[in-house]
Design an enzyme around this catalytic site. Structure first.
Site, PDB file in Angstrom:
ATOM      1  N   GLU A 268      -5.157  -8.584   0.777  1.00 19.90           N
ATOM      2  CA  GLU A 268      -5.849  -8.290   2.042  1.00 19.90           C
ATOM      3  C   GLU A 268      -7.326  -8.080   1.760  1.00 19.90           C
ATOM      4  OE1 GLU A 268      -4.405  -4.924   4.324  1.00 19.90           O
ATOM      5  OE2 GLU A 268      -2.333  -5.591   4.099  1.00 19.90           O
TER       6      GLU A 268
ATOM      7  N   GLU B  39       0.779  -1.233   0.000  1.00 22.28           N
ATOM      8  CA  GLU B  39       0.000   0.000   0.000  1.00 22.28           C
ATOM      9  C   GLU B  39       0.811   1.284   0.000  1.00 22.28           C
ATOM     10  OE1 GLU B  39      -3.021   0.000   3.011  1.00 22.28           O
ATOM     11  OE2 GLU B  39      -4.056  -1.679   2.104  1.00 22.28           O
TER      12      GLU B  39
END
Ligand code: FCB
Length: 452
Positions: A358, A163
């Site tokens: 995720e 991320e």
């Protein structure tokens, strides 16, 4: 149709969020160690000093993963645990910890997926400018080389950055995550560009020093978009919106295409090049070649999405959520469709096997009077999201799914207030309790999602 026989059913965690042992085993200080100690930064003043004490309890945790039937486990290495100053001196004790963890996983029949950077920049490197320093590309490459040399005899799957949207956006633009800066836009674009170059250089190092043919990926995030209806124009609207550039400059880091086009397609999106022009650093062809060093798989963290339709003016627009729309404890919307449309749109554009690195939810989990943790909301969430992913897996290449998270852990600025785990952690005693969803996930893995 549905999930392939070798589908990687997994769970994910990250080092700072679970390990604890912040000052043990020769570990160097990282930016989260420092950030969490500053009053007012983290809800409740919590820190990751102890977290889930996974550093000492990893064998017990791996045993739980085995019992759950996990085929894969995504974890991250804390850069400062293996290279306390970020470069140079290797901390053998830290290397041994990850090495033992990897051995334990393999012994349990679980495939390790190693993430290099889940936000733990060694503080010594931060003092030298961190990602703002162009040298960070070389620093990260050195770290990737070490990981390849020490772990790739047993680890085949590597992710470089987790991320970048978050660690750059929340860390350097909004100041909500470590290192807590609100830097000028010009600096933030430079930081972003350096981080992407670092990704590319890490891929090169992993390939060069890998002890077996490695499978290398990247794990960005982003809010997915899905169409309001199956009408072709709504689908097109959702596709366009997903890859569009955010207009609000306080939000620019939440882009999908700015972070993924360069990595896979070798170019920043044109729309962004125009809009961001006043803030951009010098970008050379050589940079783009480095950033787009070929990878094998495309990881994407997906939690929710926006429902989009084509407006009457021919431009994509967000639809308004109805009152009382389902949400998680963290107030994130529950939008299962994002796990069908997200991977599909990403696959169309990037043409790499997709891994959901995720996905999950935080609930107000409690230990009930019967001593168990009942989390019907999470079971419902997983069933709905996975049904959508199953549909996608019947149409495009989806290689794996990692539930966030294996166990409750330190949720960054929210501290321990948010519980994302399949396993409940009582932080007073470090006792682990399986939530109902953990049993559900185990059974779902056993049947390879047949009953979804
Ligand atoms: C993602 C992070 C992960 C976790 C989840 C809830 O943004 O990668 O560490 O905090 O959100």
């Amino acid at each position: 149709m549905g999930f392939s026989k070798d589908f990687a059913w997994g769970a994910a965690t990250s080092s700072y969020q679970i390990e604890g042992a912040a000052e043990e085993g020769g570990k160097g200080t990282d930016i989260w160690d420092v950030f969490t100690k500053e009053p007012g930064r983290i809800a409740g003043g919590h820190t990751g000093d102890v977290a889930c004490d996974h550093y000492h309890r990893f064998r017990e945790d791996v045993a739980m993963m085995k019992e759950m039937g996990l085929k894969a486990y995504r974890f991250s290495v804390n850069w400062a645990r293996v290279l306390p100053e970020g470069t140079g001196r290797v901390n053998e004790e830290g290397v041994r910890f990850y090495s033992d963890l990897i051995d334990a996983l393999l012994e349990a029949g679980i495939e390790p997926y190693l993430t290099l950077y889940h936000w733990e920049m060694p503080y010594e490197l931060y003092k030298r400018g961190g990602w703002m320093n162009p040298e960070s590309v070389r620093w990260f490459g050195e770290y990737a080389k070490l990981a390849a040399e020490r772990f790739s005899d047993r680890v085949r799957y590597f992710f470089t950055l987790n991320e970048p949207q978050c660690f750059v956006g929340l860390g350097y633009l909004r100041g909500e995550h470590a290192p807590g800066l609100k830097a000028p836009l010009r600096d933030v674009f430079e930081i972003a560009h350096n981080a992407l170059k670092a990704h590319g250089y890490a891929v090169q190092m992993l390939r060069q020093y890998g002890k077996q043919p490695l499978v290398i990926g990247y794990a960005p995030t982003g809010s997915m978009c899905y169409p309001e209806s199956e009408k072709e124009e709504d689908i097109e609207a959702a596709r366009q919106m997903l890859f569009s550039i955010p207009e609000n400059m306080d939000n620019w880091t939440w882009s999908v295409s700015w972070w993924s086009d360069p990595v896979i397609l070798g170019e920043y999106p044109e729309e962004g090049m125009k809009q961001f022009e006043p803030y951009l650093p010098k970008i050379t062809e050589k940079d783009m070649k480095l950033i787009s060093e070929p990878i094998d798989i495309y990881g994407q963290n997906i939690y929710n999405g926006r429902c989009i339709r084509m407006g009457t003016d021919g431009r994509p627009e967000d639809t308004v959520r109805y009152e009382g729309f389902p949400k998680t404890a963290m107030s994130w919307p529950v939008t299962p469709e994002c796990l069908y449309w997200g991977p599909k749109f990403l696959y169309e554009r990037y043409r790499k096997p997709i891994y959901i690195t995720e996905n999950g939810m935080s609930c107000h989990d409690v230990v009930s009077v019967d001593g168990k943790v009942h989390d019907p909301n999470r079971i419902d969430f997983l069933a709905r999201y996975l049904r959508e992913l199953k549909k996608a897996a019947g149409e495009i290449e989806v290689g794996g799914y990692f539930q966030w998270s294996l166990m409750d852990n330190f949720e960054w600025a929210s501290g321990y207030a948010e519980r994302f785990g399949l396993i409940y952690v009582d932080y007073r005693t470090q006792k682990r309790i399986w939530k109902d969803s953990a049993y559900w996930y185990r059974d779902m893995i056993r049947t390879n999602g047949e009953e979804l």
